[in-house]
Motif scaffolding. Structure first.
Motif, short mmCIF file in Angstrom:
data_model
loop_
_atom_site.label_atom_id
_atom_site.label_comp_id
_atom_site.label_asym_id
_atom_site.label_seq_id
_atom_site.Cartn_x
_atom_site.Cartn_y
_atom_site.Cartn_z
N GLY A 105 0.78 -1.23 0.00
CA GLY A 105 0.00 0.00 0.00
C GLY A 105 0.82 1.29 0.00
N ARG A 106 2.11 1.21 -0.31
CA ARG A 106 2.96 2.41 -0.27
C ARG A 106 3.59 2.70 -1.62
NH1 ARG A 106 7.46 1.33 2.88
NH2 ARG A 106 6.95 -0.85 3.15
N ALA A 107 3.14 2.02 -2.69
CA ALA A 107 3.80 2.20 -3.98
C ALA A 107 2.80 2.11 -5.13
CB ALA A 107 4.89 1.15 -4.17
N GLU A 108 3.21 2.69 -6.24
CA GLU A 108 2.48 2.59 -7.50
C GLU A 108 3.45 2.04 -8.52
OE1 GLU A 108 1.69 5.96 -10.56
OE2 GLU A 108 -0.03 5.95 -9.19
N VAL A 109 2.99 1.07 -9.32
CA VAL A 109 3.85 0.46 -10.35
C VAL A 109 3.14 0.60 -11.69
CG1 VAL A 109 5.04 -1.62 -11.11
CG2 VAL A 109 4.80 -1.16 -8.66
N VAL A 110 3.89 1.05 -12.69
CA VAL A 110 3.35 1.29 -14.03
C VAL A 110 4.30 0.69 -15.06
CG1 VAL A 110 2.81 3.10 -15.71
CG2 VAL A 110 2.21 3.41 -13.32
N ALA A 111 3.74 0.08 -16.10
CA ALA A 111 4.53 -0.39 -17.24
C ALA A 111 4.36 0.63 -18.36
CB ALA A 111 4.07 -1.76 -17.70
N GLU A 112 5.47 1.22 -18.79
CA GLU A 112 5.45 2.12 -19.94
C GLU A 112 5.87 1.27 -21.13
OE1 GLU A 112 8.17 5.13 -18.74
OE2 GLU A 112 6.72 6.07 -17.40
N VAL A 113 4.91 0.92 -21.97
CA VAL A 113 5.10 -0.06 -23.05
C VAL A 113 5.22 0.65 -24.39
CG1 VAL A 113 4.14 -2.10 -24.18
CG2 VAL A 113 3.75 -1.75 -21.73
N GLN A 114 6.28 0.28 -25.13
CA GLN A 114 6.45 0.82 -26.49
C GLN A 114 6.17 -0.31 -27.47
OE1 GLN A 114 10.23 2.59 -27.42
NE2 GLN A 114 9.54 3.20 -29.45
N ARG A 115 5.15 -0.10 -28.31
CA ARG A 115 4.81 -1.08 -29.33
C ARG A 115 5.86 -1.08 -30.43
NH1 ARG A 115 -1.36 0.14 -30.92
NH2 ARG A 115 -0.17 1.02 -32.63
N PRO A 116 5.86 -2.10 -31.30
CA PRO A 116 6.84 -2.12 -32.40
C PRO A 116 6.75 -0.92 -33.34
CG PRO A 116 5.88 -4.29 -32.11
CD PRO A 116 5.12 -3.36 -31.21
N ASP A 117 5.58 -0.29 -33.42
CA ASP A 117 5.44 0.88 -34.30
C ASP A 117 5.82 2.19 -33.60
OD1 ASP A 117 3.29 1.16 -32.57
OD2 ASP A 117 1.75 1.23 -34.14
N GLY A 118 6.33 2.10 -32.37
CA GLY A 118 6.80 3.27 -31.65
C GLY A 118 5.77 3.93 -30.75
N VAL A 119 4.51 3.51 -30.83
CA VAL A 119 3.47 4.09 -29.98
C VAL A 119 3.70 3.68 -28.53
CG1 VAL A 119 0.98 4.09 -29.49
CG2 VAL A 119 1.79 4.16 -31.86
N LEU A 120 3.60 4.66 -27.63
CA LEU A 120 3.78 4.41 -26.20
C LEU A 120 2.44 4.30 -25.51
CD1 LEU A 120 6.64 6.92 -25.36
CD2 LEU A 120 6.80 4.43 -25.36
N ALA A 140 -0.82 -6.98 -30.12
CA ALA A 140 -1.60 -7.15 -31.33
C ALA A 140 -0.78 -7.18 -32.61
CB ALA A 140 -2.64 -6.04 -31.42
N MET A 141 0.46 -6.73 -32.56
CA MET A 141 1.26 -6.71 -33.80
C MET A 141 2.60 -7.37 -33.60
SD MET A 141 2.47 -2.71 -34.06
CE MET A 141 0.80 -2.13 -34.07
N ALA A 142 3.17 -7.85 -34.69
CA ALA A 142 4.47 -8.51 -34.65
C ALA A 142 5.58 -7.48 -34.46
CB ALA A 142 4.69 -9.30 -35.95
N GLY A 143 6.64 -7.91 -33.80
CA GLY A 143 7.79 -7.05 -33.58
C GLY A 143 8.27 -7.14 -32.14
N VAL A 144 9.18 -6.25 -31.79
CA VAL A 144 9.73 -6.22 -30.44
C VAL A 144 8.93 -5.22 -29.61
CG1 VAL A 144 11.77 -5.70 -29.04
CG2 VAL A 144 12.03 -6.87 -31.24
N TRP A 145 8.43 -5.69 -28.48
CA TRP A 145 7.70 -4.88 -27.52
C TRP A 145 8.65 -4.56 -26.38
CZ3 TRP A 145 2.23 -3.80 -27.53
CH2 TRP A 145 1.59 -4.23 -28.70
N GLN A 146 8.82 -3.29 -26.07
CA GLN A 146 9.71 -2.87 -24.99
C GLN A 146 8.88 -2.30 -23.86
OE1 GLN A 146 12.61 -0.16 -26.51
NE2 GLN A 146 13.26 -1.55 -28.14
N ALA A 147 9.29 -2.62 -22.63
CA ALA A 147 8.54 -2.11 -21.47
C ALA A 147 9.52 -1.64 -20.40
CB ALA A 147 7.63 -3.19 -20.91
N ARG A 148 9.25 -0.48 -19.85
CA ARG A 148 9.99 0.02 -18.69
C ARG A 148 9.01 -0.04 -17.52
NH1 ARG A 148 12.21 5.10 -20.04
NH2 ARG A 148 14.15 4.05 -20.48
N ILE A 149 9.33 -0.89 -16.56
CA ILE A 149 8.48 -1.04 -15.39
C ILE A 149 9.00 -0.08 -14.33
CG2 ILE A 149 7.42 -2.67 -13.78
CD1 ILE A 149 7.07 -3.35 -16.81
#
Length: 191
Positions: A105-120, A140-149
């Protein structure tokens, strides 16, 4: 080149503390002047060396600073995927502990996800158990998905903290089907 290693905190003034630390670097003026003169002489003999001299005079000496620190606050994140094909569910799991106890109850966690087409996109992770966070996204699309947690919150002592971890997933059309061995390759049986 000079390599230095210091254990922090350095015994100067007050002891260890949380917060922002600053690194102040200063070049040895005599050594810098000598290096500039050496590069100037090299540039006069070989014009291709001029870029080295220009970079040094414009920006100063190159440097790299790496800082590693330890605390009693631990953060770990994982990414699992239901499939290697488009349409797969990417599941993010993260855990936060302080002194080995869940950060409840003392933290917030968020995934900032970048799709293969560059959309965040921003995917909030829910605290499903004390100190354990989870969230999903459909790949939903093929490619490399990057996430900063990223985790942010406050410690038992009410000090603000942030932690982050980078994760990636690969999604491929036909990714769940291994390629058939080619005749003549090492993957085929010898008869």
């Amino acid at each position: 080149m000079i390599f230095c290693r210091f254990r922090l905190p350095l015994p100067v003034g007050v002891g260890a503390h949380g917060g922002t630390w600053h690194v102040h670097l200063r070049a040895d003026e005599d050594a810098l002047r000598e290096e500039t003169d050496t590069r100037r002489a090299s540039a006069e003999k070989d014009p291709t060396r001029r870029a080295d001299l220009d970079r040094l005079t414009a920006h100063g000496p190159r440097y790299s600073v790496s800082v590693s620190s330890w605390s009693n606050l631990r953060f770990g994140a994982r990414l699992t995927q239901s499939s290697m094909e488009p349409g797969a569910t990417l599941r993010f799991d993260a855990a936060l502990t302080e002194y080995g106890r869940p950060v409840e109850g003392r933290a917030e966690v968020v995934a900032e996800v970048q799709r293969p087409d560059g959309v965040l996109m921003r995917v909030p992770l829910d605290e499903e158990l004390p100190g354990a966070f989870t969230g999903n996204v459909t790949a939903a699309m093929a490619g490399v998905w990057q996430a900063r947690i990223r985790a942010s919150g406050h410690t038992y002592g009410q000090t603000r903290f942030t932690r982050e971890q980078q994760l990636t997933a690969a999604v491929l059309v036909g990714g769940d089907k291994p390629p058939a061995p080619r005749p003549g390759s090492d993957n085929t049986e010898k008869r």
